[in-house]
Design an enzyme around this catalytic site. Sequence first.
Site, PDB file in Angstrom:
ATOM      1  N   GLY A  14       0.777  -1.237   0.000  1.00 14.80           N
ATOM      2  CA  GLY A  14       0.000   0.000   0.000  1.00 14.80           C
ATOM      3  C   GLY A  14       0.808   1.286   0.000  1.00 14.80           C
ATOM      4  N   MET A  92      -3.722  -7.024  -7.063  1.00 16.44           N
ATOM      5  CA  MET A  92      -3.225  -8.155  -7.855  1.00 16.44           C
ATOM      6  C   MET A  92      -4.360  -8.980  -8.462  1.00 16.44           C
ATOM      7  SD  MET A  92      -0.104  -7.525  -7.596  1.00 16.44           S
ATOM      8  CE  MET A  92       0.744  -8.977  -8.197  1.00 16.44           C
ATOM      9  N   ARG A  93      -5.311  -8.283  -9.074  1.00 18.04           N
ATOM     10  CA  ARG A  93      -6.431  -8.964  -9.717  1.00 18.04           C
ATOM     11  C   ARG A  93      -6.692  -8.313 -11.061  1.00 18.04           C
ATOM     12  NH1 ARG A  93      -8.810 -13.338  -8.149  1.00 18.04           N
ATOM     13  NH2 ARG A  93     -10.860 -12.581  -8.747  1.00 18.04           N
ATOM     14  N   HIS A 111       2.040   0.811 -13.106  1.00 21.63           N
ATOM     15  CA  HIS A 111       2.817  -0.384 -13.447  1.00 21.63           C
ATOM     16  C   HIS A 111       4.301  -0.031 -13.405  1.00 21.63           C
ATOM     17  CE1 HIS A 111       3.647  -4.281 -15.177  1.00 21.63           C
ATOM     18  NE2 HIS A 111       4.509  -3.690 -15.980  1.00 21.63           N
TER      19      HIS A 111
END
Length: 207
Positions: A14, A92-93, A111
């Site tokens: 986070g 992470m989905r 990214h």
Amino acid sequence: MTTTRIGVLISGRGSNLQAIASACATGEVPARVVLVVSNRADAAGLAWASGRGLATVVLPHSEHPDRESHDRAVVAALRGAGVEWVCLAGYMRLLSPAFVAAYRDRILNVHPSLLPAFPGLHAQRQAWEYGAKVSGCTVHLVDDELDHGPVVVQRAVPVREGADAERLAGDILVEEHRAYPLALRRLLTEPWRVVGRRVQFGTVSLP
Ligand code: GRF
């Protein structure tokens, strides 16, 4: 200036959530983090968010039969909190098309590479193993493909002589924390539109 309601989706540490929330708190970004969603109860970012008094919710994907069902629950939570913009920050989905459509051109991701180089997992290690001399980070709008939507901000990071992949990842992370608030600030304060793959800022007069 109006304050945009942001939802941040995390799965782990986070640190980008912190960068976004801090930029909102200082006024650099005219927005407010109204909800932090995690698909993992053990995401470290949740504790930080709660400590800051931010609303959090855990929606484990394991409790749903498929991606669409989980995404419906996430979108319902975001809508329930009146979220206008969604920031993926180490989430992470993959998002289902229905999620992307629910917040069309209102979902951002960061990214850790200069896309289209090194999409997918472990982008910093990919760049290091390739022997790249420059990498960086990309903040982009999210579309139906992984690490693919129109670019909003990119920042280059030199690969230092002798640096390993972890050092490179740390250098890139510093730039991520600058790039994400910058992208948000621009999108929320300047006129822009998407033209093909391009995020075009400013008012463009046609010839
Ligand atoms: C960052 O490197 C981001 O680019 C990638 O996942 C990592 C998340 O880090 N998508 P954090 O949870 O924001 O610290």
